[in-house]
Design a protein around this motif. Structure first.
Motif, PDB file in Angstrom:
ATOM      1  N   THR A 370       0.708  -1.203   0.090  1.00 50.64           N
ATOM      2  CA  THR A 370      -0.011   0.147  -0.062  1.00 50.64           C
ATOM      3  C   THR A 370       0.696   1.319   0.179  1.00 50.64           C
ATOM      4  O   THR A 370       1.809   1.197   0.740  1.00 50.64           O
ATOM      5  CB  THR A 370      -1.019   0.004   1.388  1.00 50.64           C
ATOM      6  N   ASP A 371       0.525   2.121  -0.749  1.00 44.48           N
ATOM      7  CA  ASP A 371       1.413   3.471  -0.976  1.00 44.48           C
ATOM      8  C   ASP A 371       0.885   4.466   0.150  1.00 44.48           C
ATOM      9  O   ASP A 371       0.034   4.439   0.704  1.00 44.48           O
ATOM     10  CB  ASP A 371       1.344   3.940  -2.501  1.00 44.48           C
ATOM     11  N   LEU A 372       2.102   5.470   0.244  1.00 39.51           N
ATOM     12  CA  LEU A 372       1.870   6.583   1.272  1.00 39.51           C
ATOM     13  C   LEU A 372       0.524   7.136   1.043  1.00 39.51           C
ATOM     14  O   LEU A 372      -0.026   7.499   2.272  1.00 39.51           O
ATOM     15  CB  LEU A 372       3.124   7.681   1.040  1.00 39.51           C
ATOM     16  N   THR A 373       0.322   7.409  -0.208  1.00 41.90           N
ATOM     17  CA  THR A 373      -1.031   8.436  -0.299  1.00 41.90           C
ATOM     18  C   THR A 373      -2.273   7.632   0.250  1.00 41.90           C
ATOM     19  O   THR A 373      -3.151   8.228   1.069  1.00 41.90           O
ATOM     20  CB  THR A 373      -1.089   8.835  -1.646  1.00 41.90           C
ATOM     21  N   ASP A 374      -2.292   6.421   0.045  1.00 40.93           N
ATOM     22  CA  ASP A 374      -3.715   5.606   0.354  1.00 40.93           C
ATOM     23  C   ASP A 374      -3.414   5.504   2.137  1.00 40.93           C
ATOM     24  O   ASP A 374      -4.610   5.431   2.624  1.00 40.93           O
ATOM     25  CB  ASP A 374      -3.504   4.144  -0.312  1.00 40.93           C
ATOM     26  N   ILE A 375      -2.480   5.436   2.571  1.00 41.97           N
ATOM     27  CA  ILE A 375      -2.196   5.115   3.984  1.00 41.97           C
ATOM     28  C   ILE A 375      -2.719   6.382   4.593  1.00 41.97           C
ATOM     29  O   ILE A 375      -3.352   6.436   5.591  1.00 41.97           O
ATOM     30  CB  ILE A 375      -0.960   4.894   4.471  1.00 41.97           C
ATOM     31  N   ALA A 376      -2.377   7.586   3.935  1.00 39.61           N
ATOM     32  CA  ALA A 376      -2.750   8.979   4.537  1.00 39.61           C
ATOM     33  C   ALA A 376      -4.171   9.063   4.481  1.00 39.61           C
ATOM     34  O   ALA A 376      -4.822   9.516   5.445  1.00 39.61           O
ATOM     35  CB  ALA A 376      -1.913  10.062   3.746  1.00 39.61           C
ATOM     36  N   LEU A 377      -4.976   8.595   3.429  1.00 41.03           N
ATOM     37  CA  LEU A 377      -6.332   8.998   3.150  1.00 41.03           C
ATOM     38  C   LEU A 377      -6.942   7.851   4.247  1.00 41.03           C
ATOM     39  O   LEU A 377      -7.910   8.562   4.831  1.00 41.03           O
ATOM     40  CB  LEU A 377      -6.578   8.643   1.674  1.00 41.03           C
ATOM     41  N   VAL A 402       1.253   7.406  12.743  1.00 42.75           N
ATOM     42  CA  VAL A 402       0.902   8.839  11.978  1.00 42.75           C
ATOM     43  C   VAL A 402       2.133   9.663  12.069  1.00 42.75           C
ATOM     44  O   VAL A 402       2.226  10.193  10.668  1.00 42.75           O
ATOM     45  CB  VAL A 402      -0.065   9.804  12.762  1.00 42.75           C
ATOM     46  N   ASP A 403       3.062   9.612  12.714  1.00 41.28           N
ATOM     47  CA  ASP A 403       4.131  10.374  12.576  1.00 41.28           C
ATOM     48  C   ASP A 403       5.047   9.947  11.374  1.00 41.28           C
ATOM     49  O   ASP A 403       5.706  10.801  10.923  1.00 41.28           O
ATOM     50  CB  ASP A 403       5.060  10.380  13.797  1.00 41.28           C
ATOM     51  N   ASP A 404       5.075   8.606  10.992  1.00 44.79           N
ATOM     52  CA  ASP A 404       5.910   8.231  10.028  1.00 44.79           C
ATOM     53  C   ASP A 404       5.327   8.884   8.741  1.00 44.79           C
ATOM     54  O   ASP A 404       5.949   9.279   7.656  1.00 44.79           O
ATOM     55  CB  ASP A 404       5.856   6.653   9.887  1.00 44.79           C
ATOM     56  N   VAL A 405       3.933   8.959   8.730  1.00 46.75           N
ATOM     57  CA  VAL A 405       3.152   9.282   7.379  1.00 46.75           C
ATOM     58  C   VAL A 405       3.458  10.812   7.367  1.00 46.75           C
ATOM     59  O   VAL A 405       3.928  11.385   6.295  1.00 46.75           O
ATOM     60  CB  VAL A 405       1.652   8.843   7.550  1.00 46.75           C
ATOM     61  N   LEU A 406       3.316  11.500   8.426  1.00 49.48           N
ATOM     62  CA  LEU A 406       3.415  13.152   8.304  1.00 49.48           C
ATOM     63  C   LEU A 406       5.017  13.248   7.833  1.00 49.48           C
ATOM     64  O   LEU A 406       5.198  14.144   7.024  1.00 49.48           O
ATOM     65  CB  LEU A 406       3.360  13.596   9.628  1.00 49.48           C
TER      66      LEU A 406
END
Length: 444
Positions: A370-377, A402-406
């Motif tokens: 799963t890519d970063l954008t999908d995880i953030a959404l 969430v800190d890894d995504v940000l």
């Protein structure tokens, strides 16, 4: 002639700025002018005391000579008067641990501990305590300029000397200062910001101090910009790099390994603790912008037959996990994910309650691809702080927080923005009465 400690006189005051003293005449006891003030010397004391003035560097006929503070009868805003008629004309030589206020502090940077930033000193305030003159405050406000010329700033923005971590990059006093508890008491992200702003000498000293606390050092490197981290790691021997990465979170350690020169990667990996090495190699096999590349392989879990109290106990002992990874407990059955339960639900439930009665049996989960954008959404849509990463059989591989995504989603130009200034409490007006506080400078 008997030597006396310099005392304020009718011509002197209880507080003097260094800028007022520099180049002022030095008057012998006989009234003859023998030179001009070139610098003031202080010695950094142990404990929480203010540095006392121990002497003056006087320019006499092109030669710098030392005059002990014990031989001075008066510090004034426009002159220094000696208690003796003659001075020793041997050239001044700095002694171990001495700090020169003009040479070492004016124009140099210090750490503002409250604001966790590097600031420059533009003036120094000295206070008379009744026994001696001490370095009491610093002025860190740049002087006003008018058509390129420095003009008076119209007052002083002085703050207590104890608000600063002094003389970063000043090797002459490092042994006296030792390891600073105040610097090591800053948050890892704050120390990382200091390192990214520091020059080479300043950076070296900050690193030396955090190196004395291995866990703090690992936390700081986790917060560093990847380019800065890479440059610092390239200057360290393989063994130190391996030990450092062994204490870091596996996902951050994997990112750092990938930043090393390819010729070093295998050497460093071979020196790392076996358990951490396996985790890092696993993470290196995934795309860094995918769930597999972002996840941390450490997470908190409990079996399906656990109670709420038992699940809470797994959180209590998980000291090595980041706080974000402790917000939910993963409920497993034969290593397969069957649900998650939030720490809030556990705290609000009777400890004897079976975990099956409070778990979410259909949690949001993602595959390693799963890519970063999908995880953030997904995190935004479901108000999530962490998402489990599972394989085709629902076996948990790790957790994306969430800190890894940000960290990965914030635009690069945002990272270069200057943060909003932190509010700093204005100091109370300093007393001009030298007897108002006989034990030290006015407290700010």
């Amino acid at each position: 002639m008997t030597e006396t400690t310099p005392q304020p006189s009718a011509a002197s005051v209880a507080t003097i700025h260094l800028s007022q003293l520099l180049k002022s005449p030095v008057i012998a006891g006989s009234g003859e002018s023998i030179g001009r003030v070139d610098d003031l010397i202080v010695r950094l004391p142990g404990g929480d005391a203010y540095p006392p003035v121990t002497g003056v560097v006087v320019s006499v006929g092109g030669r710098d000579v030392f005059v002990s503070a014990e031989r001075i009868s008066e510090f004034g805003v426009d002159r220094i008067v000696l208690a003796v008629n003659k001075v020793d004309l041997r050239g001044f030589e700095r002694r171990e641990g001495e700090v020169l206020l003009r040479t070492d502090i004016l124009g140099h940077r210090l750490i503002d501990v409250a604001a966790a930033e590097l600031v420059r000193a533009y003036d120094v305030e000295l206070d008379h305590t009744g026994d001696s003159w001490v370095l009491a405050r610093l002025d860190t406000r740049p002087p006003a300029r008018f058509f390129g010329l420095i003009k008076s700033s119209g007052g002083h923005a002085s703050r207590d000397w104890k608000a600063f971590e002094p003389l970063i990059g000043h090797s002459q006093s490092l042994n006296v200062r030792g390891v600073s508890a105040r610097l090591r008491g800053l948050k890892p992200a704050e120390i990382a910001d200091l390192l990214e702003e520091a020059d080479k000498r300043e950076r070296g000293e900050i690193l030396d101090q955090v190196h004395g606390d291995p866990e703090l050092e690992a936390d700081v490197f986790e917060e560093l910009d990847s380019d800065k981290s890479s440059r610092l790691l390239n200057d360290m021997p393989d063994g130190e790099v391996a030990a450092l990465l062994g204490r870091m979170r596996a996902d951050d350690a994997a990112d750092s390994i990938m930043e090393l020169r390819q010729s070093r990667r295998r050497r460093v990996l071979d020196l790392m603790p076996a358990g951490q090495r396996v985790k890092v190699i696993t993470l290196m096999g995934f795309n860094p912008d995918s769930a597999g590349g972002l996840m941390n392989t450490d997470f908190v879990s409990c079996p399906l037959d656990a109670t709420a109290g038992q699940a809470l106990s797994t959180i209590a002992v998980a000291h090595a996990l980041q706080p974000e990874a402790l917000l939910k407990v993963h409920v497993l059955d034969a290593d397969r994910l069957v649900g998650v339960v939030s720490v809030i639900a556990l705290l609000q439930t009777d400890p004897a309650t079976p975990i099956t009665g409070i778990l979410d049996d259909d949690p949001v989960r993602v595959s390693p691809e799963t890519d970063l954008t999908d995880i953030a959404l997904l995190m935004a849509d479901y108000n999530l702080y962490a998402v489990p990463v599972v394989d085709d059989t629902d076996r948990v591989l790790g957790v994306v927080t969430v800190d890894d995504v940000l960290e990965d989603i914030i635009p690069e130009d945002w990272r270069r923005r200057e943060p909003a200034p932190r509010p700093v409490r204005e100091p109370a007006p300093a007393s001009t009465n030298p007897t108002a506080n006989p034990d030290g400078p006015a407290q700010l």
